[in-house]
Design a protein around this motif. Sequence first.
Motif, PDB file in Angstrom:
ATOM      1  N   LEU A  60       0.802  -1.224   0.000  1.00 16.61           N
ATOM      2  CA  LEU A  60       0.000   0.000   0.000  1.00 16.61           C
ATOM      3  C   LEU A  60       0.837   1.278   0.000  1.00 16.61           C
ATOM      4  O   LEU A  60       0.329   2.344  -0.326  1.00 16.61           O
ATOM      5  CB  LEU A  60      -0.941  -0.007   1.213  1.00 16.61           C
ATOM      6  N   LEU A  61       2.097   1.181   0.396  1.00 18.13           N
ATOM      7  CA  LEU A  61       3.005   2.331   0.394  1.00 18.13           C
ATOM      8  C   LEU A  61       3.865   2.275  -0.855  1.00 18.13           C
ATOM      9  O   LEU A  61       4.453   1.245  -1.168  1.00 18.13           O
ATOM     10  CB  LEU A  61       3.885   2.304   1.644  1.00 18.13           C
ATOM     11  N   ASP A  65       5.593   8.316  -1.231  1.00 19.47           N
ATOM     12  CA  ASP A  65       4.709   8.436  -0.070  1.00 19.47           C
ATOM     13  C   ASP A  65       5.532   8.708   1.180  1.00 19.47           C
ATOM     14  O   ASP A  65       6.712   8.373   1.258  1.00 19.47           O
ATOM     15  CB  ASP A  65       3.908   7.149   0.160  1.00 19.47           C
ATOM     16  N   TRP A  67       6.188   7.788   5.129  1.00 21.53           N
ATOM     17  CA  TRP A  67       6.043   6.599   5.969  1.00 21.53           C
ATOM     18  C   TRP A  67       4.766   6.676   6.797  1.00 21.53           C
ATOM     19  O   TRP A  67       4.482   7.701   7.431  1.00 21.53           O
ATOM     20  CB  TRP A  67       7.240   6.440   6.886  1.00 21.53           C
ATOM     21  N   ASP A  68       3.998   5.624   6.792  1.00 23.27           N
ATOM     22  CA  ASP A  68       2.761   5.518   7.558  1.00 23.27           C
ATOM     23  C   ASP A  68       2.738   4.130   8.186  1.00 23.27           C
ATOM     24  O   ASP A  68       2.558   3.129   7.482  1.00 23.27           O
ATOM     25  CB  ASP A  68       1.566   5.727   6.624  1.00 23.27           C
ATOM     26  N   GLU A  70       0.559   2.694  10.030  1.00 28.19           N
ATOM     27  CA  GLU A  70      -0.725   1.988   9.883  1.00 28.19           C
ATOM     28  C   GLU A  70      -0.846   1.335   8.510  1.00 28.19           C
ATOM     29  O   GLU A  70      -1.334   0.204   8.392  1.00 28.19           O
ATOM     30  CB  GLU A  70      -1.891   2.945  10.137  1.00 28.19           C
ATOM     31  N   LYS A  71      -0.416   2.027   7.464  1.00 23.73           N
ATOM     32  CA  LYS A  71      -0.452   1.430   6.122  1.00 23.73           C
ATOM     33  C   LYS A  71       0.532   0.269   6.012  1.00 23.73           C
ATOM     34  O   LYS A  71       0.271  -0.706   5.320  1.00 23.73           O
ATOM     35  CB  LYS A  71      -0.141   2.474   5.043  1.00 23.73           C
ATOM     36  N   GLU A  74      -1.202  -2.595   7.662  1.00 19.56           N
ATOM     37  CA  GLU A  74      -2.287  -3.083   6.795  1.00 19.56           C
ATOM     38  C   GLU A  74      -1.724  -3.858   5.611  1.00 19.56           C
ATOM     39  O   GLU A  74      -2.297  -4.866   5.188  1.00 19.56           O
ATOM     40  CB  GLU A  74      -3.149  -1.912   6.317  1.00 19.56           C
ATOM     41  N   THR A  75      -0.588  -3.420   5.061  1.00 17.77           N
ATOM     42  CA  THR A  75       0.059  -4.160   3.981  1.00 17.77           C
ATOM     43  C   THR A  75       0.427  -5.561   4.442  1.00 17.77           C
ATOM     44  O   THR A  75       0.212  -6.534   3.709  1.00 17.77           O
ATOM     45  CB  THR A  75       1.320  -3.418   3.491  1.00 17.77           C
TER      46      THR A  75
END
Length: 189
Positions: A60-61, A65, A67-68, A70-71, A74-75
């Motif tokens: 998802l990143l 982008d 850095w997240d 949460e993503k 989720e990935t």
Amino acid sequence: MIERGLAKEGRAREPNPHGKVIEEVLIAREDVFAEGDPWPNALNYIHVMTRDEVVRRDVLLKPGDVWDAEKAAETERVLRRLIYIAVARIVPLQGINGGIALLVVTKDRVSLRPNSFFVVVGDILQVPLIRPSEWNFLGRGQKLVVEFLLYLDTLQISETFIEPRLFGTKLSLSEFVGVIVNRQTGDPE
């Protein structure tokens, strides 16, 4: 697995990735039976490892982008939902130009399933169904099923192919081909 991925890329972990831009996404894949597993690595010869592009399409990143965490989490969940991936971890690494690199570490799972079904009435086997399925055909995330279904008077042989991400999109494609053969005459019906 993570340490082997770090050694492969020759990079160090980024202790504080918050707010940094992702420069690149690196993939470190491991086969079903890896170093340190109790099973012999020779069993990997009957398995094609998941390809980089199959793993990459569910990350998802993307480069550019920020850095997240949460993503990233989720990935990991998205990748582990795939029946042919057993382990998925996202590790931020020190980037080359002051940003970060994502290291996506995955380990494959056995994707060949020897499915079968039998109907027995008394002492007579009436309906044997043998249905081996490969859930990661050629490491591409595609499903291939071959089916042999035997009735008292016919034999059905069929094949199903499913591409869940046609050209990397959310569109899917499936096809089914089969033939039913009369067991007495050998002619297709």
